[in-house]
Design a protein around this motif. Structure first.
Motif, PDB file in Angstrom:
ATOM      1  N   ALA A  21       4.478  -4.812  -4.540  1.00 35.64           N
ATOM      2  CA  ALA A  21       3.527  -4.972  -3.438  1.00 35.64           C
ATOM      3  C   ALA A  21       4.032  -6.023  -2.447  1.00 35.64           C
ATOM      4  N   SER A  22       4.686  -7.038  -2.977  1.00 36.74           N
ATOM      5  CA  SER A  22       5.244  -8.071  -2.102  1.00 36.74           C
ATOM      6  C   SER A  22       6.222  -7.467  -1.102  1.00 36.74           C
ATOM      7  N   GLN A  23       7.042  -6.586  -1.594  1.00 36.22           N
ATOM      8  CA  GLN A  23       8.026  -5.972  -0.702  1.00 36.22           C
ATOM      9  C   GLN A  23       7.346  -5.158   0.393  1.00 36.22           C
ATOM     10  N   VAL A  24       6.341  -4.409   0.021  1.00 40.96           N
ATOM     11  CA  VAL A  24       5.605  -3.621   1.012  1.00 40.96           C
ATOM     12  C   VAL A  24       5.037  -4.548   2.086  1.00 40.96           C
ATOM     13  N   LYS A  25       4.378  -5.608   1.638  1.00 44.40           N
ATOM     14  CA  LYS A  25       3.753  -6.522   2.595  1.00 44.40           C
ATOM     15  C   LYS A  25       4.791  -7.202   3.481  1.00 44.40           C
ATOM     16  N   GLN A  26       5.872  -7.657   2.866  1.00 38.25           N
ATOM     17  CA  GLN A  26       6.937  -8.298   3.644  1.00 38.25           C
ATOM     18  C   GLN A  26       7.553  -7.330   4.655  1.00 38.25           C
TER      19      GLN A  26
END
Lengths: 214, 214
Positions: free
Chosen positions: B45-50
């Motif tokens: 999810a972090s990657q998506v948000k970033q």
DNA sequence: TAGATTGTTAATCGATTAACAATC
DNA sequence: TAGATTGTTAATCGATTAACAATC
């Protein structure tokens, strides 16, 4: 002797090293320094040294690396000393193109079968191969050792085909279908996403961006 | 509005986001959290948000991101709202396969010409296109806006062809030749190295290695 | 309001580059 | 021996992941 746990980033550079080493050999160059090789490949000498060190390959101080040695070793790592049997599933134009591409056979990837569900294609010849009906694949696999299945079917068929062929024991798929294939852990997949590549090219044009990769 | 200096790593993920967003739209899903999208795509999810933050795209706390908005934005970034004219140089089986691949045209990449030096091929039809002789490319380019040249010639011809067509003003090359093309700074190149990919697959089989990529 | 999820900062991880003593 | 170049350690850079306060 080759180190385990070499990162995939390094592995993906091996075919490129191999290409340059082949051309060096053809030029009759028997040794090369990391600095000189790096210059030709447009990378850094540090990277060359680190990459080779990862496999435990040594050069000689003041001299460089042995071209033939590297060429042979990388060839071995990439399995160029082994013949692989490959089948193509999907005899559309992309499947045809793969079947006709002589380069693969030269590198040890032998195409031994091509399949489709469209009966009007079955029996047609591609190079020396007759297109077989997909219904016969189970029998074919029972009688032939197949290392790789190249997948060039429409996206709508991909899921079913993959489930079926992995159940029949296929352990490696060269996937040309623009989607993520779901399989068991022990099935190896390598993707060629043509459309993704083309879209990135479309982006680069617009942005006039300097995206540098290989 | 889209941020400059988005890294190429992020850009290369966009086609994949686009594919998932398309399927979400088709499912009638209008919003999605980073957590849920990440789960479907098998990333964090972090990657998506970033990634989305890099373009300045905002979601809504407690709710997620708007699927249609993302779909449109990514489509725009990738230039899917623009028609690109593409020519194919090299009418071998790979050139044929590209010309016949309907998917490209659907995504806005229109194939308007196909060229070869082999006179026995000239005049043959591929889809609606007649193969033209490479000698006529200068005239063709003078009368047609060409955004991309797909290069499917033998390695031995590549250097000469590239020098010639870039001199004639081609600014983007989709390269299927397994070698590094040398061009001016302002020419964009995107490579598809089929043989490299196949060799990596060969490696993965042997090592039973878990190389994970896209 | 309570719960969910963003937006963003900080921590971690991995890959690349730089530097230099060791040594052919 | 002197010069070149390795092998390796440390520094840097970039990408990914974790964490959590802000807020819808």
């Amino acid at each position: 002797m080759n180190q385990k746990n070499v990162s995939s980033t390094v592995i993906r550079r091996l075919p490129r090293y191999y290409r340059y080493l082949t051309s060096l050999k053809d030029l009759g160059i028997s040794s090369i320094s990391s600095k000189e090789l790096a210059k030709r490949m447009n990378i850094t000498a540090s990277q060359v040294k680190q990459d080779f060190a990862a496999f435990g390959w040594h050069g000689l101080q003041g001299y460089g690396y042995d071209v033939s040695f590297l060429h042979t070793e990388i060839g071995r790592i990439l399995g160029l000393d082994t013949v692989r049997n490959m089948i193509i599933i999907g005899a559309g134009s992309l499947g045809h193109a793969l079947a006709r591409h002589a380069e693969f056979e030269k590198k040890g990837f032998k195409i031994i079968g091509i399949f489709d569900t469209r009966s009007e294609l079955v029996g047609q010849k591609v190079n020396d191969l007759e297109i077989m009906h997909f219904d016969n694949i189970e029998e074919f696999l029972a009688h032939n050792k197949v290392d790789i299945a190249a997948l060039t079917v429409p996206a709508s068929h991909a899921k079913g085909v993959v489930e079926y062929i992995t159940k029949l024991g296929i352990k490696a798929i060269w996937n040309f279908v623009p989607m993520k294939l779901q399989t068991d852990e022990d099935v190896t997949i390598e993707n060629i996403h043509l459309i993704d590549s083309l879209l990135v090219l479309g982006y680069k044009i617009k942005e006039n961006a300097n995206i540098k990769d290989d």
